[in-house]
Design a protein around this motif. Sequence first.
Motif, mmCIF file in Angstrom:
data_model
loop_
_atom_site.group_PDB
_atom_site.id
_atom_site.type_symbol
_atom_site.label_atom_id
_atom_site.label_comp_id
_atom_site.label_asym_id
_atom_site.label_seq_id
_atom_site.Cartn_x
_atom_site.Cartn_y
_atom_site.Cartn_z
ATOM 1 N N ILE A 25 0.911 5.428 1.556
ATOM 2 C CA ILE A 25 -0.039 4.721 2.682
ATOM 3 C C ILE A 25 -0.634 3.736 1.630
ATOM 4 N N VAL A 26 -0.989 3.702 0.401
ATOM 5 C CA VAL A 26 -1.418 2.647 -0.334
ATOM 6 C C VAL A 26 -0.386 1.541 -0.496
ATOM 7 N N LEU A 57 0.020 -0.442 2.955
ATOM 8 C CA LEU A 57 -0.834 -1.471 3.338
ATOM 9 C C LEU A 57 -1.058 -2.626 2.315
ATOM 10 N N VAL A 58 -0.685 -2.076 1.199
ATOM 11 C CA VAL A 58 -0.615 -3.280 0.223
ATOM 12 C C VAL A 58 0.685 -4.439 0.512
ATOM 13 N N ALA A 68 1.121 -5.433 3.203
ATOM 14 C CA ALA A 68 0.461 -6.520 4.194
ATOM 15 C C ALA A 68 0.120 -7.717 3.621
ATOM 16 N N LEU A 87 -0.390 -1.893 10.353
ATOM 17 C CA LEU A 87 -1.463 -1.359 9.833
ATOM 18 C C LEU A 87 -1.926 -0.096 10.354
ATOM 19 N N ASN A 134 -1.284 3.833 7.964
ATOM 20 C CA ASN A 134 -2.034 4.699 7.620
ATOM 21 C C ASN A 134 -1.764 5.958 8.227
#
Lengths: 402, 657
Positions: B364-365, B368-369, B371, B414, B418
Amino acid sequence: MQNVIKGYKWFAFILVAVIIWGVGAPELLGEEVREIGKAAQERMTQAIGEAKEIQPEQLNNLVAWIPKLVILLIVLAFVLAGLAAKLVDFNPFRNVKANTVNASLMVVFGLLFGVLVVYEMIYHAPLTLPGASSKHGREIDILYYITLVITGLVFVVMQILIFTFAYRNRYREGRQALFYPENHKLELLWTIIPAVGLACMIIPGLKFWYDINHPDFSKEKPLTIEVVGEQFQWRFRYPGKDGKLGRHAFKLISDTNPVGVDSSDVASKDDFTPTQKEIHLPVNKPVLFQIRAKDVLHGVYLPHFRVNMYAVPGMPTQFAFIPEVTTEEMRVRLNNPNFNYEMLCSQLCGAAHYNMRVVVVVESEEKYKKWLASQQPEVPTNSITEAKDRNNNTNINNATQL
Amino acid sequence: MIEHQSTSTAVAHAVEHHEGHHGHHEHHKESFWTKYIFSQDHKMIAKQFLITGMTMGFVGGIMSALFRLQLAWPDTPIPFLEALLGKWAKGGVMDPNFYMALVTLHGTIMVFFVLTAGLSGTFSNLLIPLQCGARDMASPFINMLSYWFFFLSSVVMTISIFVETGPAAPGWTIYPPLSALEKAMPGSGLGMTLWLLSMTLFVISSLMGSLNYIATVLNMRTVGMKMLHLPLTIWAFFLTAIVGVLSFPVLVAAVILLLFDRSLGTSFYLSEIYIAGQHLPNMGGSPVLFQHLFWFLGHPEVYIILMPALGITSEVVACNSRKPIFGYRAMIGSLLAISILSFIVWGHHMFVTGMNPFLGTIFIVVTLVIAIPSAVKAFNYLATLWKGNIIYTPAMLFAVGMVSLFVSGGLTGLYLGNAPLDVVLHNTYFVVAHFHIVMGASAIFGMFSGIYHWFPKLFGRMMNKQLGYIHFWLTFASAYATFFPMHFIGLAGVPRRYYAFTEFELTKVWVDVNVFMTIAAIIGVAAQFIFLYNFIVSALWGERAPKNPWRSNTLEWTAPVEHLHGNWPGEIPAVYRWPYDYSKPGAPVDYIPQNISDEDLARGVRYWEDDDHTPGGDGTTSPAGGGGHYAEEEVRKPEAVHFKEEESRQQKEDERS
Ligand code: HEM
Ligand SMILES: [Cu+2]
Ligand SMILES: [Cu+2]
């Protein structure tokens, strides 16, 4: 050949051809094809009508005819323009600067895109899943709305900027572009702002992910149900009165023992398989799906409960959730007396992947008890034959013939 | 223009020239076979990649129109389908197995053959030597092999369509056991074997190409071409090639293990399978292992597709905004960050496949990073448009469209990245919407942008711009009309890869929307024939291109229009500046090519052409804005243009005096 294509005239005709071929086909290609179009249209109006209880006539008029009319008008306009251009050898675009036209079209397109988005929001967003019917599902919905607000904002602002910049900064005589190669502060700013926005999504995301994977069974033991995927149906096993599922073994699977129940295990004596293509769940009680697959990957997907987990051959998986809204309540909430929770297969498993429907009934404790009482425990010996109507959904028509 | 080269560089080039090539265009005549077929010239190889890629693109596009027909009118007999597909559409109703096969081949062809080989293969080949200032690739021979392996791979994939049991049909991700067991679906027989063979050939081709691109960029840049003087196109192709070299071999490993499972009875991916009334002997394998291996390539692959499109967009946007790309270093930095991060996010495709949930947390982390660098790129494009002087060539239209699509599609990532949200969205139409917009459409737009922009370089002729405009607007509108509604279908919980929406209450509602999307898709596919027409006619009979039609700064436009083996007739030009000196204050016109030094400027070297039609391009008015070919009024005769310009110049002078 200097000027290969005398652009404007050809466009008109190519465009007309394209549109007629693509869109107008059902309208213009004669009786047989028109029948097809009609049948499809009838079915769709029926489907929508059933789901949303809108008057079919209304839909017919609105949904079906507006696009057709618009297209017809466009076609007509282009035919006329093309003909006019051809007849008079007149180029209507002679005094128009292509650059300005394209820049203006950017604005027009941006607006139309906005219309599309709004249209979708008005007509299609209401057809999406209703609020979650399970506890963790409500957390997922919260995350959805957080993400929707943040990304929605960025989406609208960015698209507006793109299309307005595209228009406002178009070439004009005597203008000069600004030599502006960088601005570190600005760049830093728009690295940090997204980072902050992302943090707002990551933090709840991590928390909810933890919750989904660490269901709390300390207060109440879950109702454990075994879900087995196979081509092309789902099989379920309930634990019966003792609340315990009997052991199973891969080697024991056979035509007569479809999920390989080990009948030497006492716990298996009262296990049962629902006798219809539907499963029943008591409301507000934790449910634990223990998931297996017999042949290929399948996906246990109950969108209303925000449940989705692969069924993997050789590797048991599981998913726990607490249904919170009964089927009856949902029917009232959606104002749709025919509503049913459905379970689908989310992972491609072969020809009839699209057809592995199971109805999920969530009901009050009493009703659930009643249903339990109506179910026959299954004796998993080789003598047992498959429950009769359990496999209704094997009539996957042309799929199985191959 | 080149007289300013020092003798030492001249010597260096002479040596390089001598080694890099077996001769010069003047020295020996080539036969038809060595010139057009087994060519080792990077420009010809680029054309071969482009034409093969386009051919496959039309095959894949037509396939999508066919399965969209099925989705819009399920179970309704469409007689012409039977004529086309024979036993796969008895009575005009498409067979579900063939539907799946079409979806699979469409995905495979578009992802690998069009957007990987067609895009990288064309533009890396064309531009790396030309924009770096090299006479050819580091190894022209391996470059040729790279194309021929790609060609073979395309042929095998095409043959697989006609196999009796049907082509591969388990989706482009070919998850086993479905893809491993012939009994699971007919397509998993010979069709799947051919798929695997084709992809192995494909990876070989891709590796040979990529190694060549890397070696060329690192070793063969002309004098003065520092890494930080490279156009962003080259940076993108370079990093793409590195990512490809590191990730494609993993796909080969996955494919070979799958071949073993299929043919040699191994159990890498298979365990406890009971199918068609039989227990299979395989024990201890894991289908999830395959997914790890596949997505270790699969995720980088999506960036292998996207990054060249981003590179092309950077170049086209800067050139046609007549502005330096905003944040050149940040653009390189974000490409670098994307390249690195793309290797550690693959698990976001597997949140609900039974992968350890803790791994999910990490994915997840990092997902999203990723992005952030993507967002930086989008903002930088916007800043480049801001206060620009935008000239709408078809290439520029496609570049702007690309930015819009990239933003729309990136944002939906996004949701998917998640994990809790992905639980609802995984394997639904939301995913289909996401990747068609961010990868499918936006990379195709990048590719079109590149084709329109470098067509004069590829074929020495101009494409028709009006047809280009129409092509763009139809494609842009149909792209959004086709893919935007899919978000909502996905949010309604409709899974992807469904043959018909008729079996569930949940899915039935969307049949009418499918009709709309099918119509949009067919318009989109049909619009591509406008492009095809324009492409063929212009390549053969188009207006002859001037040397630097877009008044661009990069080196390829200093090479002569006609293709020479070795690219430049004399010395390779040396480079004195970065490629984005557009509208620089103090410059005589609104661009300064990379090979113009400050001394040249001081001396007043005249590097622009008369037929630039640049207002003020005659050097009389200093810092000039620019119009160029495309800002001119459209259908006027050339004489008229000159006349009008004379007039306005006259007017200006009158006013001044
Ligand atoms: C903002 C950054 C992005 C994020 C966070 C993101 C996230 C994701 C996630 C989580 C999935 C898996 C969804 C699922 O199967 O449930 C996905 C699918 C996909 N993404 Fe993205 N994505 C991003 C950008 C991109 C870009 C730039 C591309 C391509 C150029 C791309 C191409 C794809 C493709 C092809 C798939 C689908 C693969 C398949 O299942 O067939 N994504 N994305
Ligand atoms: Cu399935
Ligand atoms: Cu990914």
